[in-house]
Design an enzyme around this catalytic site. Sequence first.
Site, PDB file in Angstrom:
ATOM      1  N   LYS A  81      43.691  21.581  38.041  1.00  0.00           N
ATOM      2  CA  LYS A  81      42.832  22.590  39.072  1.00  0.00           C
ATOM      3  C   LYS A  81      43.428  20.722  40.035  1.00  0.00           C
ATOM      4  CE  LYS A  81      41.531  24.697  42.583  1.00  0.00           C
ATOM      5  NZ  LYS A  81      41.505  23.558  43.508  1.00  0.00           N
ATOM      6  N   ARG A  97      31.456  22.091  52.977  1.00  0.00           N
ATOM      7  CA  ARG A  97      30.701  21.550  52.415  1.00  0.00           C
ATOM      8  C   ARG A  97      31.980  19.880  52.277  1.00  0.00           C
ATOM      9  NH1 ARG A  97      26.828  18.283  48.875  1.00  0.00           N
ATOM     10  NH2 ARG A  97      27.896  19.516  47.065  1.00  0.00           N
ATOM     11  N   ASP A 119      42.828  28.108  40.465  1.00  0.00           N
ATOM     12  CA  ASP A 119      41.245  27.949  41.392  1.00  0.00           C
ATOM     13  C   ASP A 119      40.898  29.618  41.096  1.00  0.00           C
ATOM     14  OD1 ASP A 119      41.345  30.415  43.218  1.00  0.00           O
ATOM     15  OD2 ASP A 119      42.049  27.932  44.409  1.00  0.00           O
ATOM     16  N   PRO A 177      48.231  25.559  40.665  1.00  0.00           N
ATOM     17  CA  PRO A 177      46.613  25.270  40.912  1.00  0.00           C
ATOM     18  C   PRO A 177      45.747  26.672  40.886  1.00  0.00           C
ATOM     19  CG  PRO A 177      47.642  23.901  42.524  1.00  0.00           C
ATOM     20  CD  PRO A 177      48.845  25.014  42.488  1.00  0.00           C
ATOM     21  N   ARG A 222      29.822  13.944  42.004  1.00  0.00           N
ATOM     22  CA  ARG A 222      31.437  13.134  42.433  1.00  0.00           C
ATOM     23  C   ARG A 222      31.420  12.180  42.906  1.00  0.00           C
ATOM     24  NH1 ARG A 222      29.422  17.638  44.395  1.00  0.00           N
ATOM     25  NH2 ARG A 222      30.369  19.952  43.999  1.00  0.00           N
TER      26      ARG A 222
END
Length: 301
Positions: free
Chosen positions: A226, A136, A245, A243, A184
Amino acid sequence: MAAVSFWRNEMEEDGYVTALSTEDDFDLDMIFDCGQCFRWNAGPDGSWTGVAMGHPARAWREGNSVYIKSDAKNLKPLWEDYFDMGRDYAAARESVCVDGYMTAAAGAGRGIRILNQDRWETLCSFIISQCNNIPRIKTIIETLCGNFGEKRRLEGEDYYTFPDAGTVASLTEEDLAIIRCGYRAPYILGAARAVSAGELDLDALARGDEETARRALTRLKGVGEKVANCVILFSLRIPGAFPRDVWINRALREHYPDGIDTTVFGDNAGLAQQYMYVYRRREGLSNRRKNAGNTGPKTGG
DNA sequence: ACTCAGGTACTGC
DNA sequence: GCAGTACCTGAG
């Protein structure tokens, strides 16, 4: 492999080919599939197509060379920079093998390189990535580019550049509804306005230190640690960023229950993170059920 | 019909 | 600081 068919002369009627000579640590599949970028897609013949730094491109390997066909002359410096050719990845990979786990992870991720990507594109893309799945994320980004980017041509196909911050800043939430990015959207518009207005100078941040960059980036709504660290690592060229996650956190929890000081990796921390990411993700995807049920908040009920 | 996905903001301690 | 929760959306 039919890759030879893309290569005829240095200048073709439908594109310009750049050759990069490589050693072992350059694997297009690893580079494009390790989660650092979203606009490259594998074709049935093993080549990859995408748009980077404003240029449509096809990339493929033949022997010890990687070829990149694109739409303009003299792009060798651009691609050398994009693929981080100035860094010795064999040495970097060796240096992160600090224990058995990292040796295994680095072995699995051999061939990864950290791309030097467009800063605004990276910021916007990782804002979109939050709490979202990769198919997506890619769809949303392609829709954004298809609607608001500029058209480019390669091999008779249409490609679209990533719209610059000024272009996105001129949009409304209504305009942006077409990309279906949900909550977002205001984050994207806020970031676009900050960048295009010069309040957030990404180029300047690239010249400074990691902590300064992180503070500036996380001032944006919708940008936390992140996303900031991804921007720092993948576009500000600060290679020590790490980072964290969900996959990295799983790996750390399982293999370093007492924690790990990522500064032991020094400037190779970001690369170490990529190795851990692909290694843990590969295992996780084939063992989904093992991890089901112990992640994320529950609503109870 | 469900859960979940490369997080982050906001609230209440 | 840290835990709990909501958030758009659509792929699996």
